[in-house]
Write a protein that holds these residues in place. Structure first.
Motif, PDB file in Angstrom:
ATOM      1  N   LEU A 118      57.824  44.216  35.251  1.00 27.32           N
ATOM      2  CA  LEU A 118      56.706  43.979  36.546  1.00 27.32           C
ATOM      3  C   LEU A 118      55.676  45.346  36.390  1.00 27.32           C
ATOM      4  CD1 LEU A 118      58.819  42.197  38.940  1.00 27.32           C
ATOM      5  CD2 LEU A 118      57.520  41.270  37.377  1.00 27.32           C
ATOM      6  N   LYS A 119      54.692  44.631  36.611  1.00 22.75           N
ATOM      7  CA  LYS A 119      53.586  46.389  36.644  1.00 22.75           C
ATOM      8  C   LYS A 119      52.879  46.209  38.121  1.00 22.75           C
ATOM      9  CE  LYS A 119      54.213  47.051  32.240  1.00 22.75           C
ATOM     10  NZ  LYS A 119      54.960  48.179  31.597  1.00 22.75           N
ATOM     11  N   GLN A 120      52.362  47.342  38.476  1.00 28.34           N
ATOM     12  CA  GLN A 120      51.551  47.637  39.592  1.00 28.34           C
ATOM     13  C   GLN A 120      50.285  46.879  39.379  1.00 28.34           C
ATOM     14  OE1 GLN A 120      50.722  51.203  41.419  1.00 28.34           O
ATOM     15  NE2 GLN A 120      52.957  52.235  40.562  1.00 28.34           N
ATOM     16  N   LEU A 121      49.886  46.413  40.515  1.00 23.51           N
ATOM     17  CA  LEU A 121      48.505  45.806  40.680  1.00 23.51           C
ATOM     18  C   LEU A 121      47.405  46.843  40.705  1.00 23.51           C
ATOM     19  CD1 LEU A 121      49.099  43.091  43.358  1.00 23.51           C
ATOM     20  CD2 LEU A 121      48.303  42.647  40.949  1.00 23.51           C
ATOM     21  N   PRO A 122      46.441  46.917  39.968  1.00 24.63           N
ATOM     22  CA  PRO A 122      45.423  47.695  40.085  1.00 24.63           C
ATOM     23  C   PRO A 122      44.616  47.642  41.549  1.00 24.63           C
ATOM     24  CG  PRO A 122      44.959  46.527  37.916  1.00 24.63           C
ATOM     25  CD  PRO A 122      46.112  45.929  38.940  1.00 24.63           C
ATOM     26  N   VAL A 123      44.025  48.588  42.228  1.00 24.34           N
ATOM     27  CA  VAL A 123      43.545  48.716  43.533  1.00 24.34           C
ATOM     28  C   VAL A 123      42.929  47.521  43.682  1.00 24.34           C
ATOM     29  CG1 VAL A 123      42.367  49.924  45.214  1.00 24.34           C
ATOM     30  CG2 VAL A 123      44.156  50.864  43.733  1.00 24.34           C
ATOM     31  N   GLU A 124      41.644  47.444  42.672  1.00 25.64           N
ATOM     32  CA  GLU A 124      40.703  46.348  42.855  1.00 25.64           C
ATOM     33  C   GLU A 124      41.348  44.960  43.053  1.00 25.64           C
ATOM     34  OE1 GLU A 124      36.597  47.978  40.940  1.00 25.64           O
ATOM     35  OE2 GLU A 124      37.970  46.522  39.931  1.00 25.64           O
ATOM     36  N   LEU A 125      42.459  44.739  42.386  1.00 24.27           N
ATOM     37  CA  LEU A 125      43.162  43.305  42.270  1.00 24.27           C
ATOM     38  C   LEU A 125      43.929  43.154  43.519  1.00 24.27           C
ATOM     39  CD1 LEU A 125      44.280  42.710  38.676  1.00 24.27           C
ATOM     40  CD2 LEU A 125      42.866  41.284  40.168  1.00 24.27           C
ATOM     41  N   ALA A 126      44.634  44.335  44.149  1.00 23.72           N
ATOM     42  CA  ALA A 126      45.096  44.350  45.295  1.00 23.72           C
ATOM     43  C   ALA A 126      44.323  43.939  46.485  1.00 23.72           C
ATOM     44  CB  ALA A 126      45.902  45.493  45.365  1.00 23.72           C
ATOM     45  N   ASN A 127      43.069  44.383  46.401  1.00 18.36           N
ATOM     46  CA  ASN A 127      42.147  44.212  47.494  1.00 18.36           C
ATOM     47  C   ASN A 127      41.581  42.732  47.564  1.00 18.36           C
ATOM     48  OD1 ASN A 127      42.611  46.930  48.488  1.00 18.36           O
ATOM     49  ND2 ASN A 127      40.792  47.723  47.200  1.00 18.36           N
ATOM     50  N   LYS A 175      49.445  34.742  30.001  1.00 16.94           N
ATOM     51  CA  LYS A 175      48.578  36.053  30.457  1.00 16.94           C
ATOM     52  C   LYS A 175      49.273  36.606  31.679  1.00 16.94           C
ATOM     53  CE  LYS A 175      44.965  34.919  32.900  1.00 16.94           C
ATOM     54  NZ  LYS A 175      43.778  34.243  33.080  1.00 16.94           N
ATOM     55  N   TRP A 176      48.533  37.822  31.897  1.00 16.27           N
ATOM     56  CA  TRP A 176      49.164  38.415  33.148  1.00 16.27           C
ATOM     57  C   TRP A 176      48.652  37.733  34.286  1.00 16.27           C
ATOM     58  CZ3 TRP A 176      52.454  42.300  33.467  1.00 16.27           C
ATOM     59  CH2 TRP A 176      52.733  43.063  32.152  1.00 16.27           C
ATOM     60  N   LEU A 190      40.033  26.712  46.456  1.00 18.80           N
ATOM     61  CA  LEU A 190      38.674  26.583  46.941  1.00 18.80           C
ATOM     62  C   LEU A 190      37.503  26.811  45.841  1.00 18.80           C
ATOM     63  CD1 LEU A 190      38.725  28.099  50.362  1.00 18.80           C
ATOM     64  CD2 LEU A 190      39.256  25.652  49.688  1.00 18.80           C
ATOM     65  N   GLN A 191      36.802  26.069  45.845  1.00 14.05           N
ATOM     66  CA  GLN A 191      35.624  26.411  44.893  1.00 14.05           C
ATOM     67  C   GLN A 191      34.657  27.440  45.349  1.00 14.05           C
ATOM     68  OE1 GLN A 191      33.478  22.761  43.955  1.00 14.05           O
ATOM     69  NE2 GLN A 191      35.026  21.779  42.967  1.00 14.05           N
ATOM     70  N   ASN A 192      35.067  28.616  44.788  1.00 15.71           N
ATOM     71  CA  ASN A 192      34.346  29.915  45.011  1.00 15.71           C
ATOM     72  C   ASN A 192      34.315  31.016  43.882  1.00 15.71           C
ATOM     73  OD1 ASN A 192      36.748  31.271  45.574  1.00 15.71           O
ATOM     74  ND2 ASN A 192      36.277  30.987  47.526  1.00 15.71           N
ATOM     75  N   LEU A 193      33.557  31.960  43.963  1.00 15.92           N
ATOM     76  CA  LEU A 193      33.613  32.984  42.642  1.00 15.92           C
ATOM     77  C   LEU A 193      34.928  33.813  42.662  1.00 15.92           C
ATOM     78  CD1 LEU A 193      29.925  34.330  43.181  1.00 15.92           C
ATOM     79  CD2 LEU A 193      30.813  32.313  41.672  1.00 15.92           C
ATOM     80  N   LEU A 194      35.770  33.649  43.707  1.00 15.53           N
ATOM     81  CA  LEU A 194      36.958  34.548  43.715  1.00 15.53           C
ATOM     82  C   LEU A 194      37.864  34.219  42.606  1.00 15.53           C
ATOM     83  CD1 LEU A 194      38.924  36.536  45.366  1.00 15.53           C
ATOM     84  CD2 LEU A 194      39.996  34.760  46.424  1.00 15.53           C
ATOM     85  N   MET A 195      38.300  32.806  42.072  1.00 15.29           N
ATOM     86  CA  MET A 195      38.990  32.651  41.225  1.00 15.29           C
ATOM     87  C   MET A 195      38.550  33.193  39.990  1.00 15.29           C
ATOM     88  SD  MET A 195      41.826  31.038  40.559  1.00 15.29           S
ATOM     89  CE  MET A 195      42.923  30.488  38.826  1.00 15.29           C
ATOM     90  N   ASP A 196      37.275  33.064  39.821  1.00 15.18           N
ATOM     91  CA  ASP A 196      36.728  33.698  38.341  1.00 15.18           C
ATOM     92  C   ASP A 196      36.681  35.012  38.251  1.00 15.18           C
ATOM     93  OD1 ASP A 196      34.038  31.187  38.491  1.00 15.18           O
ATOM     94  OD2 ASP A 196      35.883  31.040  37.536  1.00 15.18           O
ATOM     95  N   LYS A 197      36.582  35.869  39.516  1.00  7.47           N
ATOM     96  CA  LYS A 197      36.764  37.562  39.611  1.00  7.47           C
ATOM     97  C   LYS A 197      38.074  38.021  39.387  1.00  7.47           C
ATOM     98  CE  LYS A 197      35.073  41.233  42.337  1.00  7.47           C
ATOM     99  NZ  LYS A 197      34.266  41.568  43.425  1.00  7.47           N
ATOM    100  N   VAL A 198      39.030  37.213  39.888  1.00  4.98           N
ATOM    101  CA  VAL A 198      40.411  37.552  39.614  1.00  4.98           C
ATOM    102  C   VAL A 198      40.613  37.303  38.016  1.00  4.98           C
ATOM    103  CG1 VAL A 198      42.749  36.958  40.119  1.00  4.98           C
ATOM    104  CG2 VAL A 198      40.973  37.036  41.829  1.00  4.98           C
ATOM    105  N   SER A 199      40.293  36.062  37.495  1.00  5.46           N
ATOM    106  CA  SER A 199      40.892  35.894  36.146  1.00  5.46           C
ATOM    107  C   SER A 199      39.957  36.836  35.269  1.00  5.46           C
ATOM    108  CB  SER A 199      40.005  34.437  35.889  1.00  5.46           C
ATOM    109  OG  SER A 199      40.340  34.105  34.469  1.00  5.46           O
ATOM    110  N   ILE A 200      38.681  37.345  35.695  1.00  8.44           N
ATOM    111  CA  ILE A 200      38.031  38.324  34.720  1.00  8.44           C
ATOM    112  C   ILE A 200      38.589  39.678  34.795  1.00  8.44           C
ATOM    113  CG2 ILE A 200      35.882  39.481  34.239  1.00  8.44           C
ATOM    114  CD1 ILE A 200      34.559  36.998  35.305  1.00  8.44           C
ATOM    115  N   MET A 201      39.024  40.043  35.977  1.00  5.10           N
ATOM    116  CA  MET A 201      39.750  41.203  36.341  1.00  5.10           C
ATOM    117  C   MET A 201      41.022  41.355  35.361  1.00  5.10           C
ATOM    118  SD  MET A 201      38.920  42.133  39.952  1.00  5.10           S
ATOM    119  CE  MET A 201      39.527  43.740  39.912  1.00  5.10           C
TER     120      MET A 201
END
Length: 1920
Positions: free
Chosen positions: A1796-1805, A1762-1763, A1720-1731
């Motif tokens: 494999l690495k753990q997800l940071p809490v912000e990314l997991a949420n 990339k990760w 979907l076209q929203n800010l979520l993809m950009d936010k995930v990519s930046i993080m």
């Protein structure tokens, strides 16, 4: 080694830095600032404000006249230089020379001039006595972070130009170049995230290294010319060693051995012989220390001033210049309230305020000191190259680089390490700790909104502007007003300003002009303008500033809508200014308008027509007739003053426009009559002087009023007399506390949940001028709605509008509020016990003692849930605003808080002196119930009859009070000419028709010469001339504080839904002005009383009811009006509370005060007709018109066919149209009991029922009426008359229904009633057809009914909630007219259309449940009797109206249910939409006597919180929902209390699957099912706890039958994403630790085969013990941003979606139409990519126990380089992972699992970005059922790089959505079929896709869909 710790910090010979002196404090006006990454330092130029311009002007003249001589000058000589272009000479200093070409700095101008030597002259020193006009230098003690945007920093620095700053001169560079510290600028740079603080010693060393010149100590005095007054920091530090600190270093400092190599950061430096370093990896630990110190110390700082311990060497916590808390060492005693502190973890000194220094908490003593002192090897012993290299590396370290160093020595006495610098890793200059959030700052980089977002934001701003303008203008539909067209684009788009506010606009514009005349061009520029932001902008035609709103962002400016005029202009950035707050709150003066029913002849308006229209309307005073209000536009007609021709007629007669009558308008003559009346009124108004209101108090706007006046919030408002259940949300004192109404609790909780969800994932910057905000509380970390009411230092003062408290927060904790969060009113309202009691303790000088405040808090706490607040009056308190004077009492103990305070001696009854407080003004008269209570009898005088069911009365016992009032009023009116001082607004004395004056409250009316008055002592309303109204003086206490004498009585049990003029007239004649007796039956929450009225022995109530009953049976003789029930309880209460103020002013039956109005009108209420959702509200004038033309609104028909109507059509055609009498009613025998459904509700006294057995007949009728062949043969019905039976098209679904004409609305439409459903609508005559004879034989299927006992439900809203879409058992008692009196009982267990997905629980048992109808008998068993009492104890469970029977998981849909599905699909507006409209109460009322426990439901796609009870070996688990906990407690208590009454089954009768009650080890009795019977023990399953236990074999207790019918509370669930054929062992191991944990679950669907809910775990809510134990198992502290708990694997969830809604997006990972993903076209993809791009360097590995299918993690993707976030799908020799944000899989080797690495809490949420999908409605064209390669390629081409419209239709197995996709306006499914690659699964689907717009949902046949879905799932299983 010469360096020693201590003296070097006090004074350094090498650095030239002064420490033992007072720094100079000077003011500068900045004229220029610049910075570049290469330059490092911030350069500035400025002027001293105190300079004398005249001196420099004189000097400049002398320079021109002095003789010029050639001179040989060099750098840096002073000289005179000639500007060739202007031929003028200036003073200068040579900066650079190259042969004969020189660069000269003009010391009085600030710029550099390049000239040859011929233009240089020498001069005498006398010309340089006057100091340079321009001073220049560098900003001290701050450095810009290198990773900042250069343009953003430049923009900020530009905003400082021209501003005055105060600072301190730290040192001088050669040529008088200053190092100037400006603390405010430094703080701003750090706060915005642009810079970092640098301590003074470090900065001076860095400057000397960068400039390579020595610094001059600032010892010499500042010239008197430069300083207006002597100022200084006043510090004179004495030398003092840091021996205590050195001792601590030896114990707590870092330990290194010789030869150790490490990476370090340089944190502070004095000179190369002494600097401090930290290990590079200590940043996270320091951040945590600072955070914990802040939590401990912030409250201490707010509470009181902390004295610093006087002992030297004491450790402390100190707040630094960066506003963070650090560990420190106090070196000296305080001086001038400041302390010099050594920051032990960094190595530098700072001075701090005493209140910012506290004792260091003991737990921080053991934390290692992070900074250690270092020195370079003796530079004198090194060669030049090595010395240069070491100094270069040290400089890089000071600028932020990480250094590789080697320990080469150690001085034990000074604890000083000698280090050799090896290399520097360029980390730029950046903070080592996590950066501060920039969300709330104006300079943060915010993603530009999409055009759609801009438009929606702009639309919302306009909507709010129109709403504010409406309030200010006080205009409504049908009204006339004078106005001017300010801006005209064309006849459909122009802006009007009313004459009423002309003076206000002129005053505001004058103030605006005065304000901006003082503002320079580059000052006060609006930085980073956003769409919707308020501003002031320059209009280039007249160069004046006007208010505006930003509508679009341009490259070099913005588009501005000038809201007071209407035009939109493009304005450059520098000409857009911040709007002053004083002007921001004023509503716009212009509104957007369109000429009604006028359209261009072609598609667009030609330029000639536009020009003609502008010329006609511009510059004239026009009469404006408001005809319709649209979203943000007014539909109007315009008249020139004195002309009878409207602008509409002018355009039509000139053949410039087309008239299309889409909006009904009044007859022209009526319009002209009103227009002439208004014109005469305007003329008279100009002749008369304005009403004298001198002395009226004007209270300033304050914090409470800002909630609604200056912001988008709406405030809760109550009228005196209201009684509300509340909780106290914030208590300051008994005179100032805040309450929340309990009926708004659920709405507030939902709003708070939504806010937490939104702002935890989004950042919304707050504009500096905005006051409405979302604020993060420091106490609990939650987000709250707030209102910024001021600023204190660098923090914002914010009021929490839902709680009343005021908090102080940093601006970084503020975010802008989304418009949808403004809709709910502020839930807190200010209260006071003022005027009731006052403080009694003289020790506190009239203030409340702490004991009194604590007693109030204790009273409120102990009364939680049972506290009631009765509003007595309203006050306006200075600096606080509107305040409700209330009495608080506990409804259980009947104890009043005022009485409690008096009894404790803490308060006394308020005296007259209290009321004379000049800061308090009354806003209303005082309400009194006069101690009336149910059961009382009173003698009363009826003073006003408001309606057939409502009267106002005087109590006979108050006669003396009323007579005294009359005397006081007479005295006040006689002295009115002599009155002086303040008066009270709204509260007045008004002259009535009898010439006497009475107390009243003013109301606004349309006329400017009149005012409406509600007479508070009599209950009636009248319109008075303004000269006959005077405001009450503040000194007239008796008039202000005597309670209102008119008591409002409601006639008990008298119908209120339809009002009859005859009933009103009879009641007025019977009781008005008479002494009668009332018996009080009850008290309402709005302060009125339900009473029975008696005249002698005659019961007036019964007489009125008999009269109404007789009138309702007469078909067309009684005038009636329907009253809408479409209001919530709260709305009804408020409407009634304000009824006296807003009822029609023409309708009066009154003694008011002693004489009745002679004209008793027939129309009792001009209320808008409309109780059904399809019925449109009509204005009063239209209603009266309809009443005159057609008489009764609803004809009443008796069951006999011989009854004829009194009104017959005069011009009938030969073929007579069938009448309603020929359509029979359904035959029903009195006393019969039938299962029914509600089809439509007008009110609790009139609703319509469908008999359940008629469902198939209704469906068949609908199909027959809408068959295409039949519809083609229909003829339009004409002419039409009232009661004609016709076919009408329903607007919402376009289908035909049987109807009856009720009345004619206008020439083009009629009001009809749909006789088979009961609702009414207005239908255009072109959509009304003849009803064929064959459809008259069937009876009307809707049965009009009313409840025989309306007391069963609390109000209409609770009735609507209880019966909507529920099966009902209805007993038809008797018929009155056409309406049946009925008794209604709720049935449950009957599934409706989607019941198969809405099952509450999944039971293992498949026992058959007996028929509900056969078993339904009123039960009186003790079990049910107790159940009734217990189930009412929890209000949370009152939302459900019935118990869902446990009849199995997926029952087959019956024929009846299919009929219901079809009917609800076709008549959804009549069932669901009206239900949503009327369902406004968040806590529906339950029935008084419920037969069963009330059980909550769960539906597919619901998100619920629950506790995991147990985990099964196959990976399934049992969950009990949190919302069921109260029900469980109630049931188990009931079992315990009634266990002896239950039947005991002998051992021989105990069989498998028996439902029983068993006693477990804790002694409690619980519901159970027998699983297995062993030799000595019985294995039972506890159905509410999800576990199996064993009990001794023997007799057991049988369950009560009602307990058997309550579904199991333990729900069997399974993770949706796990394949059924996988080994469940890993899942079992993962879930086992979660037993007892609260989780949030998404219920996907029920698996019929396994009888289990498929769910997704959205998040965990673990208790503290579990978290603690998990944390204790960690060997090392977790990295910042990663979870400390490794006991549970990380899972990702999907974001919730709405079905059938259009989403924009694109496709990814597409393979075939049965296997693809969408994003979907929203800010979520950009936010995930930046993080993901900014992950920390050291990421913890995924724990080995979590390397199992289903776990989510981080994967370094080879394909994406990339990760990426990934989910483990399969583990074997190879591991398959799905990239959840891209949709495709990647494969790695098994031994690479450790990567494999753990997800940071912000990314997991954050939810997953991609949604796996299946294209709906098609199947492969091939016979093998597989998609061909050509089909797959075609499908990819259809989706590739296209913006798609995606409609999510159904959420299926394995979290796969079935979707419809539209590309370029065409369904992808249709494209596949047209290309021959696919077939429709339904033969009709092709036609539907051809005809259906993308937003409609094409229907798919269930059987074909099921086959395709099964194949899809099989395909996907195989793919995995």
């Amino acid at each position: 080694m010469q360096s020693k710790l201590g003296p070097e910090h006090e004074k350094s010979e090498d650095s030239g830095v002064l420490t033992q002196h007072a720094l100079w404090s000077v003011d500068l006006t900045l004229t220029h600032l610049d910075w570049s990454p290469e330059a490092t330092l911030i350069h500035f130029q400025g002027q001293y404000p105190s300079i004398c311009e005249l001196d420099y002007n004189i000097l400049q003249q002398e320079l021109q006249n002095v003789p010029k001589t050639k001179a040989a000058v060099d750098v840096p000589d002073f000289c005179l230089v000639e500007d060739v272009t202007s031929a003028r000479w200036f003073r200068g200093r040579v900066q650079n020379r190259k042969e004969d070409l020189l660069d000269v700095f003009l010391i009085d101008c600030g710029n550099v001039l390049s000239v040859d030597i011929a233009h240089i002259s020498s001069c005498s020193d006398d010309l340089f006595i006057l100091p340079p006009k321009i001073v220049s230098g560098f900003l001290a003690n701050v450095l810009i972070l290198q990773n900042c945007s250069h343009s953003v920093v430049e923009q900020y620095l530009s905003s400082l130009m021209g501003k005055n700053v105060t600072g301190f001169i730290q040192a001088f560079l050669p040529h008088k170049v200053l190092l100037f510290e400006a603390p405010d600028i430094n703080s701003d740079l750090v706060r915005h995230g642009f810079g970092k603080h640098v301590d003074r010693d470090t900065f001076l060393l860095l400057v000397s290294m960068l400039t390579e010149v020595p610094l001059k100590q600032n010892m010499e005095p500042v010239p008197d010319l430069l300083i207006e007054k002597s100022r200084g920091q006043g510090f004179c530090y004495k030398s003092s060693s840091l021996q205590g600190y050195q001792d601590m270093l030896s114990f707590c400092g870092p330990k290194f051995s010789f030869g150790t190599r490490s990476k370090v950061r340089v944190t502070a430096a004095v000179h190369p012989g002494l600097f401090y370093c930290q290990m590079a990896n200590t940043a996270a630990e320091l951040w945590q220390v600072s955070k914990k110190l802040a939590e401990i110390c912030e409250d201490k700082t707010k509470g009181c001033s902390q004295k610093t311990p006087e002992n030297l060497g004491v450790l402390c916590a100190v707040k630094g210049k960066d506003q963070r808390w650090h560990r420190g060492f106090v070196q000296l005693l305080p001086a001038n309230s400041q302390v010099r502190v050594f920051f032990i973890d960094y190595g530098f000194f700072e001075t701090a305020k005493v209140e910012n220094v506290h004792s260091l908490p003991s737990e921080f003593y053991s934390v290692q000191i992070m900074a250690f002192p270092c020195t370079l090897p003796s530079l004198a012993d090194q060669d030049l190259a090595l010395r240069t290299q070491q100094m270069s590396l040290l400089k890089a370290g000071l600028l932020g680089a990480v250094l590789d160093v080697e320990i080469t020595g150690f001085d034990k006495d000074n604890h000083l390490y000698t280090i050799t610098l090896l290399s520097a890793k360029d980390k730029h200059l950046e903070e080592p700790e996590p950066p501060q959030s920039l969300s709330s700052e104006p300079f943060s980089d915010v993603e530009e909104p999409s055009p759609q977002d801009r438009y929606e934001n702009y639309e919302k701003i306009l909507d709010e502007a129109v709403y504010k303008t409406l309030e200010a203008e006080e205009i409504q539909v049908g009204s006339f007003f004078m106005g001017y067209v300010e801006y005209a684009q064309d006849p459909n788009h122009f802006w009007i300003r009313t004459q009423k506010r002309n003076q206000e606009l002129e005053e505001m514009m004058a103030k605006l002009g005065e304000h901006f005349s003082q503002v320079k061009l580059d000052e006060d520029v609006l930085l980073n303008p956003e769409v919707g932001a308020m501003c002031c902008a320059l209009y280039n035609e007249d160069f004046h500033f006007y208010r505006g709103v930003v509508t679009d962002i341009l490259e070099h400016g913005a588009e501005i809508l000038f809201i007071d005029y209407g035009n939109v202009e493009k304005v450059p950035h520098k000409l857009i200014k911040n709007i002053p707050k004083t002007f921001a709150g004023t509503s716009p003066f212009a509104v957007c308008c369109t000429l009604v029913n006028i359209f261009p002849l072609d598609d667009v308006w030609p330029s000639a027509t536009r020009q003609f229209f502008r010329k006609t309307v511009s510059g004239k005073a026009l009469l404006v007739h408001l005809i319709q209000m649209r979203k943000n536009t007014f539909a109007v007609d315009l008249f020139e003053m004195g002309s009878d021709k409207s602008m509409t007629e002018v355009l039509i007669s000139s053949k410039l426009a087309e008239y299309i009558p889409r909006v009904p308008v009044e007859k022209k003559q009526d319009v002209l009559d009103k227009a002439r009346w208004l014109q005469r009124s305007e003329t008279n108004m100009r002749k008369e002087q304005r009403h004298n209101c001198e002395g009226e108090v004007s209270l300033c706007r304050n914090e409470t009023e800002k909630i609604e006046v200056n912001s988008g919030y709406k405030a809760l408002k109550f009228k005196p007399g209201f009684e509300v259940s509340v909780r106290c949300s914030y208590i300051n004192s008994p005179s100032d506390f805040w309450c929340q109404a309990l009926d708004g609790t659920q709405a507030l909780e939902k709003l708070m949940d939504d806010i937490q969800l939104h702002y935890s994932a989004h950042t919304v910057p707050l504009h500096p001028e905005e006051s409405c905000c979302i604020v993060k509380s420091l106490e609990d970390g939650r987000w709250y709605r707030g209102l910024v009411i001021g600023n204190r230092r660098s923090q914002a003062i914010v009021m929490l509008i839902d709680y009343g408290s005021i908090i102080l927060v940093s601006p970084s904790h503020l975010q802008a509020i989304m418009p949808e969060y403004l809709r709910l009113e502020g839930q807190a309202f200010r209260c006071s016990l003022y005027n009731l009691i006052e403080p009694a303790d003289p020790k506190y000088c009239g203030d409340w003692s702490p004991h009194a405040c604590n007693l109030l808090k204790s009273f409120a706490l102990n009364s939680e849930g049972v506290l009631k607040c009765k509003i007595s009056s309203l006050l306006n308190v200075k600096n606080k605003g509107i305040c409700n004077v209330v009495s608080l009492h506990n409804t259980q103990t009947q104890q009043s808080v005022a009485n409690t305070l008096i009894e404790q001696g803490l308060a006394r009854v308020a005296t007259s002196s209290t009321r004379q407080n000049s800061d308090v003004f009354p806003e209303s008269f005082i309400y009194s119930s006069f101690d009336l209570s149910p059961g009382d009898e009173e003698q009363v005088y009826v003073t006003h009859v408001n309606s057939q069911c409502e009267v106002y009365c005087h109590l006979e016992r108050n006669t003396e009070i009323i007579e005294e009032l009359e005397i006081k009023i007479l005295e006040a009116t006689e002295n009115m000419q002599d009155r002086t001082g303040a008066v009270v607004r709204k509260m007045c004395l008004a002259k009535y028709l009898d010439g006497k004056w009475y107390r009243g409250v003013t109301l606004s009316v349309q006329s400017s010469l009149h005012v409406g008055v509600f007479f508070v002592d009599y209950g009636n309303t009248n319109i008075s001339e303004k000269k006959s109204v005077m405001f009450i003086s503040r000194s007239c206490e008796d008039l202000l504080y005597t309670p209102m004498q008119a008591v409002r009585f409601n006639l008990h049990s008298v119908p209120t839904e339809e009002l009859y003029a005859d009933a009103l007239e009879w009641l007025s004649n019977a009781v008005l002005n008479k002494l009668v007796r009332v018996v009080v039956r009850g008290k309402r929450d709005d302060g009125s009383f339900d009473v029975e009225l008696f005249d002698g022995e005659i019961n007036i109530n019964e007489k009125v009811k008999e009269l109404i009953l007789s009138l309702s049976q007469k078909p067309e003789t009684a005038v009636r009006f329907s009253v809408s029930c479409g209001k919530t309880k709260k709305q009804n209460q408020r409407m009634k509370c304000e009824f006296g103020a807003f009822k029609t002013l023409l309708k009066v039956h009154s003694a008011s005060p002693f004489k009745a109005i002679s004209a008793k009108l027939k129309n009792t209420k001009n209320s808008a007709v409309g109780s059904a959702p399809t019925r449109k509200a009509r204005g009063k004038q239209e209603l009266v018109k309809n009443q005159r033309r057609t008489g009764p609104i609803k004809p009443q028909i008796k069951s006999t066919s011989g009854n004829q109507h009194t009104m017959q059509t005069q011009h009938r055609q030969k073929k007579r149209m069938p009448q309603l009498v020929r359509m029979p009613y359904k035959k029903i025998n009195p006393g019969c009991r039938v299962k029914c459904f509600v089809s439509h509700i007008d009110s609790i006294s009139r609703f319509y029922l469908h008999v359940s057995d008629d469902e198939s007949a209704i469906l068949k009728l609908g199909e027959d009426l809408n068959a295409s062949v039949f519809k083609d043969s229909l003829k339009l019905a004409s002419p039409l008359t009232v009661s004609d039976a016709v076919l009408s098209e329903f607007e919402e679904d376009g289908a035909l229904y049987r109807s009856v004409v009720k009345n004619q609305e206008d020439d083009s439409s009629y009001k009809v009633e749909f006789v088979d459903y009961g609702n009414s609508a207005f239908v255009e005559k072109e959509k009304i057809y003849f009803l064929p004879e064959q459809f008259l034989s069937q009876p009307r299927f809707s049965i009009p009914c009313s409840l025989i006992n309306t007391c069963t439900y609390r109000d209409e809203a609770s009735f609507i909630d209880a019966v909507t879409e529920k099966p009902l058992l209805v007993e038809f008692v008797c018929q009155i007219g056409d309406q049946w009196q009925v008794k209604v009982e709720l049935l449950d267990g009957e599934s409706e259309s989607d019941a198969t997905l809405n099952s509450t629980s999944v039971a293992k048992s498949k026992e058959a449940t007996p028929s509900l109808l056969s078993d339904f008998t009123p039960s009186t068993s003790p079990c049910i009797k107790n159940l009734r009492e217990e189930s009412q104890q929890s209000e949370k469970y009152r939302e459900a109206a019935a118990t869902i029977k446990n009849k199995g998981l997926m029952p087959e849909t019956s024929a009846k249910q299919k009929v219901q599905n079809t009917r609800r699909g076709r008549q959804k507006y009549c069932r669901r939409k009206w239900y949503r409209k009327f369902k406004t109460s968040s806590i529906p009322g339950s029935r008084d006597c419920p037969e069963v426990f009330i059980h909550q439901t769960v539906q597919a796609r619901d998100t619920e919180t629950g506790t995991i009870l147990s985990v099964q070996s196959d990976g399934s688990f049992y969950v009990r929902l949190t919302k069921e906990n109260n029900l469980l407690t109630s049931m188990e208590r009931h079992i315990m209390d009634n266990i002896k009454k239950y039947k005991t089954l002998p051992e021989k009768d105990v069989k498998q699957d028996l439902k029983c009650s068993v006693q477990v080890e804790d002694g409690k009795w619980r519901r159970a099912v027998v699983r297995q019977i062993h030799q000595r023990r019985i294995e039972v399953f506890l159905v509410d706890h999800g576990i199996t236990v064993e009990i001794p074999r023997g007799p057991v207790q049988q369950q009560c039958i009602d307990l058997k019918e309550v579904p199991n509370l333990a729900l069997l669930c399974k993770i949706n994403c796990v394949r059924l054929d996988e080994d469940p062992t890993p899942l079992y191991e993962r879930l086992k630790p979660l037993v007892g944990t609260e989780v949030k679950l998404v219920f996907v669907q029920i698996s019929e085969a396994d009888e289990v809910w498929l769910v997704e775990i959205a998040s965990l809510h673990e208790n503290g013990d579990k978290t603690a134990s998990a944390a204790e198992t960690q060997n090392e502290a977790p990295l910042d941003g990663f979870t400390a708990d490794t006991s549970t694997p990380q899972l990702l969830h999907f974001a919730p979606l709405e079905t059938d809604k259009a989403y924009s997006g694109f496709a990814s990972a597409f393979t075939t139409p049965f296997e693809f993903c969408v994003v979907l076209q929203n800010l979520l993809m950009d936010k995930v990519s930046i993080m993901l791009d900014n992950l920390p360097g050291n990421i913890p590995s995924l724990p080995e126990a979590h390397r199992v299918p289903g776990t989510c993690c981080l994967l370094k993707s080879e394909s994406k380089n990339k990760w990426c976030r990934a989910q483990i799908i399969h583990t074997d020799a190879t591991v398959v992972l799905k990239l959840v944000d891209y949709g495709h899989n990647e494969v790695i080797r098994y031994h690479d699992l450790s990567e494999l690495k753990q997800l940071p809490v912000e990314l997991a949420n954050l939810p997953k970005v991609t949604y796996p999908c299946v294209l709906r409605g098609v199947k492969p064209a091939g016979v093998d059922g597989q998609w061909s390669d050509e089909a797959a390629a075609f499908f990819k081409d259809c989706l590739y790089k296209k913006d798609l419209q995606i409609f999510f239709r159904e959420f299926g197995h394995n979290s796969i959505w079935r979707v419809d996709i539209v590309a370029d306006g065409v369904h992808i499914a249709k494209k596949l079929v047209d290309a021959g690659h696919a077939k429709y699964i339904d033969v009709l689907l092709g036609c539907r896709f051809q005809e259906a717009s993308p937003c409609k949902n094409p229907q798919v046949r269930d059987t074909d869909e099921e086959k395709v879905n099964n194949k899809v799932e099989a395909t996907l299983m195989g793919a995995k």
